[in-house]
Design a protein around this motif. Structure first.
Motif: not given
Length: 345
Positions: A26, A36-38, A51, A61-63, A65, A89, A93
């Motif tokens: 992250g 984005r972080l996945w 998250h 950072t946005s997230r 899945t 957050t 998302f």
């Protein structure tokens, strides 16, 4: 103010076993300004909880899945979890879903889905409806409606895991985005994107869902064997018939009984992208040319072989090599389809 780029993301691969492991990824995404972080479907820690923990630890950072499995959650629970991440957050998302293998579905629900395509169409429609405040009926006999109480939150996209054109057509009808894994750029351009457009046109949607593709990457270093890294990263997927069938239709000689030769094919056909950082950045550009809106860097092979520090060092070098392409977008044709060039951190 620094900016983020929505056309490049990072996935924390393999099973997340500690807060520190996820936090390193992250913070890397934050530092590099990635869009984005996945997180994937883990059976170590739940990705939604991770998250939220990262947000509490300062990651901005946005997230997303990529992906969670539909047999594990009622659509109401899935919508509640996705909305909860967005609320807690304070960032948009992406909730990505896939049915999983027939054996997994049967182990959770007692029997496989009669039609995975119909099951996904219904599931994605239900989650989207619940997020939009609609009353949704669920169950074999559609008895009783469920609804989420209204709550302000950042945008939540509902995404479908897609490998083949049948699911792409379904996603074109009902999904906000699609998430693909180990899909070669030519296959995306020639098979998946047209199927998305076909599905969207069937129901009169004004445009196709955006395309997000997770790509295995590794930089060239002394003593590294890219074929071994590809095997570390992809052997589980290479042994699954659905991935093998997709890769064969894309022209790769894949046998699910022989993941070692499959790993060699991934490298030889640039599905596992390796080389200098500039080489990798150039190959990632092919995905964008094929219609991909967001490329997600997956350093899984290096992570499993050498640890998180080596994996994130590769990511930093690849992003640095990719940066001039971002600047060219700003000066030229602009960002990926339908998305702003950058968003505030």
């Amino acid at each position: 103010m620094s900016t983020r780029r929505n056309d490049l993301g990072l996935i924390c691969p393999a099973g997340v076993e500690s807060a520190g492991q996820a936090l390193a990824f992250g913070r890397c995404a934050d530092r590099l300004g990635l869009g984005r972080l996945w997180l994937g479907q883990y059976f170590t820690l739940d990705p939604h909880q991770v998250h939220v923990h990262l947000a509490a630890s300062g990651v901005r950072t946005s997230r997303g899945t990529s992906v969670t499995l539909t047999p594990l959650r009622h659509p109401l629970e899935a919508a509640l979890q996705a909305r909860g991440v967005a609320v807690l957050t304070g960032r948009p998302f992406v909730a990505g879903f896939s049915p999983g293998t027939p054996d997994f579905v049967a182990s959770m629900l007692g029997r496989p889905y009669p039609s995975p395509l119909d099951a996904m169409r219904r599931y994605l429609t239900a989650v989207r409806g619940l997020l939009d405040g609609e009353a949704v009926r669920w169950g074999e006999h559609d008895q009783g409606a469920v609804v989420l109480p209204g709550l302000e939150h950042p945008a939540v996209e509902v995404g479908a895991g897609v490998l083949r054109p049948g699911m792409a057509r379904v996603a074109g009808e009902v999904a906000d985005c699609v998430i693909t894994w180990m899909t070669p750029p030519d296959y995306l351009r020639d098979i998946i994107v047209p199927a998305l457009e076909e599905g969207a046109a069937k129901v009169g949607r004004p445009g196709r869902p955006r395309v997000i593709t997770v790509v295995h990457v590794a930089t060239r270093r002394e003593g590294r064997n890219p074929h071994a890294l590809a095997f570390h990263a992809a052997r589980a997927h290479l042994s699954q018939p659905n991935y093998a069938a997709m890769l064969r239709s894309a022209g790769l000689p894949i046998d699910p009984a022989d993941p070692v030769s499959g790993a060699r094919a991934l490298v030889n056909f640039d599905v596992f992208v390796s080389g200098t950082p500039a080489d990798v950045a150039g190959e990632l550009g092919r995905y964008r040319e094929a219609g991909v809106d967001e490329v997600v860097l997956n350093p899984c092979g290096v992570l499993l072989a050498e640890g998180p520090e080596a994996a994130l060092r590769d990511v930093e070098e690849i992003v640095a090599a990719f940066a001039p392409r971002w600047e060219a977008d700003r000066a030229g044709a602009g960002p990926s389809r339908g998305l702003p060039a950058d968003v505030p951190p």
